[in-house]
Design an enzyme around this catalytic site. Structure first.
Site, short mmCIF file in Angstrom:
data_model
loop_
_atom_site.label_atom_id
_atom_site.label_comp_id
_atom_site.label_asym_id
_atom_site.label_seq_id
_atom_site.Cartn_x
_atom_site.Cartn_y
_atom_site.Cartn_z
N LYS A 100 57.43 -19.08 15.26
CA LYS A 100 57.12 -17.94 16.12
C LYS A 100 57.91 -17.97 17.43
O LYS A 100 58.10 -16.94 18.06
CB LYS A 100 55.62 -17.88 16.37
CG LYS A 100 54.86 -17.75 15.05
CD LYS A 100 53.60 -16.98 15.16
CE LYS A 100 53.01 -16.59 13.81
NZ LYS A 100 52.66 -17.72 12.92
C1 LIG Z 1 52.32 -17.51 11.63
C2 LIG Z 1 52.59 -18.60 10.69
C3 LIG Z 1 52.77 -18.36 9.32
C4 LIG Z 1 52.62 -16.99 8.71
O1 LIG Z 1 53.61 -16.10 9.19
P1 LIG Z 1 53.40 -14.52 8.99
O2 LIG Z 1 54.55 -13.90 9.69
O3 LIG Z 1 52.10 -14.20 9.63
O4 LIG Z 1 53.38 -14.29 7.54
C5 LIG Z 1 53.10 -19.42 8.50
N1 LIG Z 1 53.23 -20.67 9.00
C6 LIG Z 1 53.06 -20.94 10.31
C7 LIG Z 1 53.19 -22.34 10.79
C8 LIG Z 1 52.75 -19.92 11.20
O5 LIG Z 1 52.59 -20.19 12.50
#
Ligand SMILES: *Cc1c(COP(=O)(O)O)cnc(C)c1O
Length: 462
Positions: A112
């Protein structure tokens, strides 16, 4: 470039407006009016350029009129300068034909950061230029919140409120949200699940009086600028394995469908992606939907991959919009049915989805076994989310097409689960080694819209 809502009934916005707004006023999500494409040669020319240069070339057609070229290059440079790896998104080999894209070298150790660090710089630039203030409110299953707080802490023109489900995030995730000392950071622990937190944030956006009074801005994965930032690493990794001369597939540990939807955009832009594989944990609504056409949330079961403990997958709406031939009214109708309990995807739309997406599910035992087996076979210590991806990729991948699995978080973000599965304790990187000693600051809130709105109004009143 102009941006339109998936429900077809909200004002058309510029990139900058769509970024600052988040959710559209008709409840929909913003998408570009058209998807620009890169030519075969333009994609081939990405080989060997820096991550930042690739990011500029891939995102520029989407933002065009919002910034000058130099301004946008500066924003990108500042966004990625705090990453702990020169390649930003390095690719490791796990097995013949199977690769791991490490997306956890940003400041909060999850993918993210790729989007949120960029958004922080974009907001800072725009708000300085306009002299406006915004109040960022986001829901998190753990990683979005820490990434948002890290990106916005200490910025002058922004307050950041993050709602996370009380008791349902890992200790590292919680501490990353509760230990920043800056006064503009507000961590709120809500009594409920992630879906409750996300629903309250949506409610706040639909309360237009509140939204305008506090200058609400959203940075959840519904924010188009976040999706856009994530498109970049699909290109850089595919090109390093021979695209556009050769096809590649991706497996993506999925919750809110934001990360994998970025892969869909990359494919529409011309990147030769064969399959995009949705990997879910035991909260498998997306896998069930792609298998049976039925999209019916049936309650979240907490797992060792908590960032994917989601049953209402907001970005899936964007995929539905294209599967339904960009028919906003049809999407609006599905979302109405969802409020009544669920919907079924039409046969035509399901076929359209299956042209691009495959799916698989990985339960808790298989997640643990994959962490142990991958450590033994390749030396790579996976976080539980990445392990879900690796397992589903192993089940689905075909010889001949390289498979890239996205490693979405660093194992040290989920030390208890990783240690239980592998016997290895994943240490935090040095920059974060005193995280357990820092003091925490958090407000517990009920799952109650009015109470949360009052708190935000109080804290932002000058
Ligand atoms: C947010 C997240 C996901 C899922 O990502 P999306 O974009 O919501 O599908 C998977 N793994 C981790 C570690 C995350 O922080």
């Amino acid at each position: 470039m102009k941006y339109i809502s998936t429900r077809g009934n909200a004002p058309v916005l510029t990139f900058e407006e769509a970024m600052l707004t988040g959710l559209a006023r008709d409840g929909g999500l913003y998408l570009p009016q058209t998807i620009p494409t890169l030519t075969h040669d333009q994609i081939a020319d990405l080989e060997g350029v820096s991550y930042e240069e690739a990011a500029f070339r891939i995102m520029w057609p989407f933002v065009g009129d919002a910034f000058t070229e130099d301004e946008f290059r500066g924003i990108i440079a500042r966004a990625y300068e705090n990453f702990g790896h020169a390649a930003r998104a390095p690719l490791k080999q796990l097995d013949s034909g199977h690769f791991l894209l490490e997306l956890f070298h940003g400041p909060t150790l999850a993918f993210k950061d790729f989007a949120m660090q960029l958004i922080g710089q974009l907001f800072e630039f725009s708000l300085k230029r306009s002299g406006n203030r915004v109040c960022i409110v986001g829901a998190t299953s753990g990683d979005t919140g820490s990434a948002a707080i890290e990106a916005f802490r200490g910025l002058d023109a922004v307050d950041v409120f993050i709602l996370y489900p009380h008791g349902r995030v890992s200790e590292v995730q919680r501490r990353q949200m509760t230990t920043p000392v800056e006064a503009n950071v507000h961590a709120l622990a809500i009594d409920g699940h992630f879906d409750d937190a996300q629903a309250r944030v949506k409610d706040m956006f639909n309360d237009f009086a509140f939204r305008d009074a506090v200058g609400l801005a959203g940075v959840n994965s519904i924010n188009w600028a976040r999706v856009l930032a994530q498109v970049v690493y699909y290109f850089t990794s595919a090109v390093s394995l021979g695209a556009p001369h050769r096809k590649v597939s991706f497996t993506v540990p999925t919750g809110n469908f934001g990360d994998i939807f970025a892969g869909y955009i990359a494919r529409r832009m011309g990147l030769p992606i064969d399959r995009l594989v949705v990997a879910t944990n035991q909260n498998d609504i997306l896998h069930r939907c792609l298998s049976t056409s039925e999209y019916r949330p049936d309650g979240v079961i907490p797992s060792i991959s908590p960032s994917m403990d989601i049953q209402v997958s907001s970005n899936f709406e964007r995929a539905l919009y294209y599967a339904y031939d960009q028919d906003g009214a049809a999407v609006a109708q599905l979302m109405d049915e969802l409020r009544q309990g669920g919907f079924s995807v039409s046969q035509g739309a399901l076929q359209a989805l299956r042209e691009t997406f495959s799916s698989g599910r990985c339960d808790e035992a298989a997640t643990r076994a994959t962490i142990a087996a991958t450590l033994a076979s390749s030396g790579e210590l996976l976080c539980p989310h990445s392990a879900v991806g690796v397992k589903v990729a192993e089940d689905i991948r075909q010889p001949g097409t390289p498979m890239i699995t996205l490693a979405t978080a660093h194992p040290a973000k989920f030390p208890a689960a990783v240690e239980e599965a592998s016997g290895m304790h994943p240490p935090l990187p040095p920059a974060m080694s005193d995280l357990y000693e820092r003091s925490e600051r958090v407000t517990r809130v009920a799952n109650d819209l009015g109470a949360i709105e009052d708190l935000i109004k109080d804290r932002t009143a000058q």
